[in-house]
Design a protein around this motif. Structure first.
Motif, PDB file in Angstrom:
ATOM      1  N   ILE A  65       0.858  -1.184   0.000  1.00  0.00           N
ATOM      2  CA  ILE A  65       0.000   0.000   0.000  1.00  0.00           C
ATOM      3  C   ILE A  65       0.893   1.232   0.000  1.00  0.00           C
ATOM      4  CG2 ILE A  65      -1.864   1.193   1.216  1.00  0.00           C
ATOM      5  CD1 ILE A  65      -2.590  -1.683   0.449  1.00  0.00           C
ATOM      6  N   SER A  66       0.895   1.960  -1.070  1.00  0.00           N
ATOM      7  CA  SER A  66       1.789   3.117  -1.078  1.00  0.00           C
ATOM      8  C   SER A  66       1.160   4.249  -0.267  1.00  0.00           C
ATOM      9  CB  SER A  66       2.096   3.559  -2.501  1.00  0.00           C
ATOM     10  OG  SER A  66       0.928   4.111  -3.056  1.00  0.00           O
ATOM     11  N   LEU A  67       2.021   4.879   0.498  1.00  0.00           N
ATOM     12  CA  LEU A  67       1.585   5.923   1.421  1.00  0.00           C
ATOM     13  C   LEU A  67       1.621   7.254   0.688  1.00  0.00           C
ATOM     14  CD1 LEU A  67       1.017   5.812   4.514  1.00  0.00           C
ATOM     15  CD2 LEU A  67       3.328   6.685   4.819  1.00  0.00           C
ATOM     16  N   LYS A  68       0.493   7.889   0.535  1.00  0.00           N
ATOM     17  CA  LYS A  68       0.484   9.181  -0.172  1.00  0.00           C
ATOM     18  C   LYS A  68       1.175  10.224   0.685  1.00  0.00           C
ATOM     19  CE  LYS A  68      -3.509   8.150  -2.928  1.00  0.00           C
ATOM     20  NZ  LYS A  68      -4.419   7.407  -2.006  1.00  0.00           N
ATOM     21  N   LYS A  69       1.636  11.264   0.017  1.00  0.00           N
ATOM     22  CA  LYS A  69       2.492  12.249   0.649  1.00  0.00           C
ATOM     23  C   LYS A  69       1.937  12.791   1.960  1.00  0.00           C
ATOM     24  CE  LYS A  69       5.773  15.374  -0.280  1.00  0.00           C
ATOM     25  NZ  LYS A  69       6.508  16.487  -0.741  1.00  0.00           N
ATOM     26  N   LEU A  86       3.969   0.085  12.866  1.00  0.00           N
ATOM     27  CA  LEU A  86       4.850  -0.971  12.364  1.00  0.00           C
ATOM     28  C   LEU A  86       5.180  -0.715  10.895  1.00  0.00           C
ATOM     29  CD1 LEU A  86       3.981  -4.351  14.010  1.00  0.00           C
ATOM     30  CD2 LEU A  86       5.091  -2.335  14.869  1.00  0.00           C
ATOM     31  N   VAL A  87       6.416  -1.027  10.522  1.00  0.00           N
ATOM     32  CA  VAL A  87       6.888  -0.744   9.172  1.00  0.00           C
ATOM     33  C   VAL A  87       7.604  -1.976   8.625  1.00  0.00           C
ATOM     34  CG1 VAL A  87       8.312   0.800   7.769  1.00  0.00           C
ATOM     35  CG2 VAL A  87       7.335   1.627   9.925  1.00  0.00           C
ATOM     36  N   THR A  88       7.241  -2.394   7.422  1.00  0.00           N
ATOM     37  CA  THR A  88       8.000  -3.474   6.784  1.00  0.00           C
ATOM     38  C   THR A  88       9.350  -2.934   6.319  1.00  0.00           C
ATOM     39  OG1 THR A  88       5.928  -4.416   5.996  1.00  0.00           O
ATOM     40  CG2 THR A  88       7.936  -5.203   4.942  1.00  0.00           C
ATOM     41  N   GLU A  89      10.384  -3.712   6.543  1.00  0.00           N
ATOM     42  CA  GLU A  89      11.726  -3.353   6.075  1.00  0.00           C
ATOM     43  C   GLU A  89      11.735  -3.161   4.559  1.00  0.00           C
ATOM     44  OE1 GLU A  89      14.174  -6.872   6.763  1.00  0.00           O
ATOM     45  OE2 GLU A  89      12.913  -8.059   5.436  1.00  0.00           O
ATOM     46  N   GLY A  90      12.763  -2.532   4.040  1.00  0.00           N
ATOM     47  CA  GLY A  90      12.961  -2.536   2.599  1.00  0.00           C
ATOM     48  C   GLY A  90      12.778  -1.204   1.910  1.00  0.00           C
ATOM     49  N   GLU A  91      13.134  -1.199   0.629  1.00  0.00           N
ATOM     50  CA  GLU A  91      13.151   0.039  -0.126  1.00  0.00           C
ATOM     51  C   GLU A  91      11.781   0.650  -0.341  1.00  0.00           C
ATOM     52  OE1 GLU A  91      15.316  -0.437  -3.783  1.00  0.00           O
ATOM     53  OE2 GLU A  91      16.811  -1.638  -2.727  1.00  0.00           O
ATOM     54  N   ILE A  92      10.784  -0.176  -0.476  1.00  0.00           N
ATOM     55  CA  ILE A  92       9.473   0.363  -0.848  1.00  0.00           C
ATOM     56  C   ILE A  92       8.921   1.258   0.268  1.00  0.00           C
ATOM     57  CG2 ILE A  92       7.179  -0.181  -1.715  1.00  0.00           C
ATOM     58  CD1 ILE A  92       8.238  -2.848  -2.656  1.00  0.00           C
ATOM     59  N   THR A  93       8.978   0.759   1.490  1.00  0.00           N
ATOM     60  CA  THR A  93       8.482   1.604   2.590  1.00  0.00           C
ATOM     61  C   THR A  93       9.542   2.634   3.014  1.00  0.00           C
ATOM     62  OG1 THR A  93       9.366   0.144   4.306  1.00  0.00           O
ATOM     63  CG2 THR A  93       7.128  -0.311   3.548  1.00  0.00           C
TER      64      THR A  93
END
Lengths: 328, 328, 328, 328
Positions: B200-204, B225-232
């Protein structure tokens, strides 16, 4: 035109407590408020409904409870609610507070009571399966079962430390009433040698075989889980039999008892309870009544009370084989 | 007449380790022996298959391991196995030991390797889904996921103690690679305020809203909570953004890291691994190959490798709603 | 000139097992090797010394055991060792392996045996206090006590969840033989209402007072810890008395049993065992014998066996008051 | 004649939170009430004393909190209290509520503030050592230390599962500010290979030796604990150095972070806090002031604030040797 919409609900926990009940109360409360309903917490189950122990809940009435065992609403068994006169008082108390509908969290006895009461006074009632025994029909799993399973497993892990140090035979008695789910599954999870459960009657000569098998496997201890109750005879009675018939074994008994009911709920129980609590309010919004929220194939399901409390769950053949093979 | 029956199997763990792998090794070993096969433990995954770190296992080679995290067979990633020459050596080692078939326990990379190797040398290979990320297709759940979920939840429970004592905003980073399963489910289980996941991309402008919402709810702390990685972007990057855009919050970061992979497996993971291990041998007996053992609707399923490693799992809409509503 | 230096030691665990025994075995083994001695692990205590179950240990014989409950050397009670003939065989087995000295890990019975054996054959023996009961003299704490205390406390925490949900009176029986340490301290730690221990006789009319007090404090449940054994009568007998004399209470009993002995040792027990194991070898290097390693004021101490096994520990007045005041 | 007796006390928690603070609040509250004093809970430490967040506590204000991590009184750091003007407001608020004396639970910063305030306004103040760092003088142990030690140890146990499965070198960073107590003791408890602590400067060539030693011991993984902070450089910086100088190792870092502060307190911390809370009220009854309650040789001690906050604790030589020898 009459407005049938539900403006206000009551929530109660009834019967034996189970870990995850608080997560369910939290979720029911917040889902109701999210849908613009008022919420009333009813203390001590049906007993408190009759004695009018009722309090309005807000969002933060249920803060910081998701991780707590037990139930903040407390629970009790109520003889008065068996009586039409008691139920009349219960109904009047609901009217006083303007409560239109109920969410009842409990086991088969609680749902039976809900069914009678709901029909008698034409009240929309939705149930949530809250019991460590996992003995309700129409749901793959009940709230509290996974936590109890982990609690038992961790206890057996501890007992195995001492069992292997001393090379002993242990009978460990677990809860479950007439249902061997907890015993069979925790036997697999804890790497026990066998499970004696109500669904499978133990033939006269099988007990010795079971035990010898355990020791024959070049193992230096043996742990057998036993479901409480008359059908299996319980751990004490079995141990007595073994001590007489097979005096060569150093037999010990452990009855896990009430610690199986407590503890911070597992992730699965908290997620299950959160999903089911929201589903209960959703069901009321859809004019469902006399149904228990179930989970089947990881999807929410509505199960009529009658079907939910019907005793027809069977012990899985596959699981019995898993225990047999994985403990050779 | 040629005898195609399997007389001897090898078992290995590959890729990232996951709690429950030992329970799977135990169950595979005993089910094979139960069915009169010989069993060889292969150390360090495909790497050890190439370097010939192979040892015969008996029933008690796997005693007392069901409760242990990690993998007694150890695991590694193997560059040589990517190479046809490496796989040739691996095959020759199998022949030397008379190993007819393999059971491979691991994630998508491991199963991809298994698929190539199995086709290349016409070897029956069955896979078991062993990964905490729960990112395989065709199974409701993977071995290790439930334990990791509980480990994360218990860590967040601890962090919440200090978060509420200090009234802080915490970003907690969890594993999952490109898959938000762990983050979303542990957010629900731990009663967190939100989960930022790759799907789910987080809008600005949503981040601020998310945070303000958390504090607006008359709550005195907020955990995301945040998933690791480049996307988040991970927890550190998000915290940096918040510190600049919303200096009023007392922001802290916690990266749970490798402790998520360890620990004694949960009851669910031990039972799952025990069932799947037996099913793997059963599948080989039925002449299955190139399949992963899956579990669907609580029943064992055979999933072709190709389907298993296809990335198509979607985040459940219902679970996102459960998090939203239960944390109001 | 005769060389009296110790070149080779044996280590054994005896009597009831206690968490931390493995950490002690590890530490003894490595300290001996560090000091250029050979080390022999003796299985099943004195029994294995007689039946010659002895195996040389290397540094990695004790790898990865510090976190494990129980004892990898196993333990047993030995009737033969009570007999001079048995001890003669034991001594001969030591000679066969060239074992010059012993480290014995156990409780008072084990140290008594060590004392007799050491004197009889002029063998340097050093003892480590390994017992959950904390009933040895000359040491502030024994190996296993802190873990058992935490295990009991966590169990009572779980039981309290269900006790408060149902508003019940619980009698919980814990280990300790004739020593109320575990019961009193775990009562304080778990926030229980009272502890019934062997050192303090309960006057006829005090039981009711105790219980009423618990409920009078506007609390909705009451938990009383009871030391096992004849002096207190145990939890079952007490509950029976209460049911007859005070039928108004909903009484339940829980006997924690053998799970108190198991589990991964606490930090304190692992550190204590590591320190004491090294001190045991140090003591042998200093030509000490017939002493138990104790810890007093956080410093290592040598306690003559005779003093160690003398029953003179007293229950602290201060702790009794702490329980009384903190549970009002 | 003026009556100098204390009729009413305030209790607050200040600085970093520590597990066991709730047990201390409970014990202080009940001991005060037991001695016929009134008790006021002051929220958010000195900050709340200035902003008048004060509430009277009764016996059951502190029910069911002994097992909870964090602090129900919350905690904060207060810049205003550094200022005489702020302290004036604080004193006026005390007068408004009729609070005669204070019990302050916290670390060295909190006790320094207490010392200044107490002298300035002639208020009897008694301190309790509440900090996971165990860096106060005059007490063998502080409230929160044992729980943090166990939390770290359990986390390292989990990380070891994955470290040994992958044969990796792990640097694990733990709290402690300028004090290596947590790192050294948890290294012993978790069976780690080494601890890098502020008290012992690491010579240029020692790091490599340390690591090689770990792997040389025929061990297949190595875990090194590191105290946070500038002196050691922290785990990330050390790992960076190793990656450059010893590229042959597969290095990983884990920063345990805030989860070290949370969690249900251990038995030792609950008992310690319960004893100290009662001792604090006892001290006030004895007209003590400007003292911290300490525990020495298992006996309660009164430690003047000045001595308590003096930095002079030294790392035990014996413990460093225990780590060295037990991890060979």
């Amino acid at each position: 035109m009459v407005d049938y919409s539900i403006k206000s609900i009551g929530v109660l926990t009834s019967g034996g407590d189970a870990p995850g009940m608080n997560a369910a109360i939290r979720s029911v409360t917040r889902a109701a408020i999210f849908n613009n309903m008022r919420v009333f917490g009813i203390y001590r189950g049906y007993k408190g409904l009759i004695s009018n122990e009722i309090e309005e809940f807000k969002t933060n009435s249920v803060s910081n409870i998701i991780q707590q065992g037990g139930t903040i609403l407390k629970t009790a068994r109520s003889a008065e609610f068996m009586d039409p006169e008691g139920r009349k008082v219960a109904f009047e108390n609901m009217q006083k507070h303007g409560i239109d509908a109920l969410v009842v969290i409990g086991g088969d006895g609680s749902l039976t009571g809900a069914s009678i009461f709901g029909n008698e006074y034409d009240i929309p009632i939705v149930g949530l399966p809250g019991t460590i025994d996992n003995d309700l029909n129409g749901t793959d799993v009940t709230i509290g079962y996974d936590t109890a399973l982990n609690t038992i497993m961790q206890s057996v892990d501890k007992i195995r430390d001492t069992a292997t140090s001393h090379e002993r035979l242990f009978f460990i008695e677990v809860m479950g009433r007439n249902c061997g789910f907890l015993a069979l599954n925790s036997a697999i999870a804890a790497g026990a040698e066998a499970a004696i459960i109500p669904e499978i009657s133990l033939k006269k000569d099988q007990l010795g075989e079971l035990i010898e098998q355990g020791f024959r496997k070049s193992k230096n201890s043996s742990i057998i889980l036993v479901t409480e109750g008359e059908i299996t005879g319980g751990a004490l009675q079995l141990a007595e039999r073994v001590k007489q018939e097979y005096p060569q074994y150093d037999v010990r008994v452990s009855i896990l008892g009430h610690l199986q009911r407590g503890g911070s709920p597992s992730a699965q129980d908290r997620i299950l309870a959160s999903r089911m609590g929201i589903a209960a309010i959703q069901a009321l919004l859809e004019n469902q009544r006399n149904v228990m929220i179930g989970i089947r194939e990881n999807e929410i399901d509505y199960v009529p009370f009658k079907r939910a409390i019907k005793k027809e769950r069977e012990i899985s053949e596959e699981l019995r084989e898993v225990l047999l093979i994985s403990s050779i």
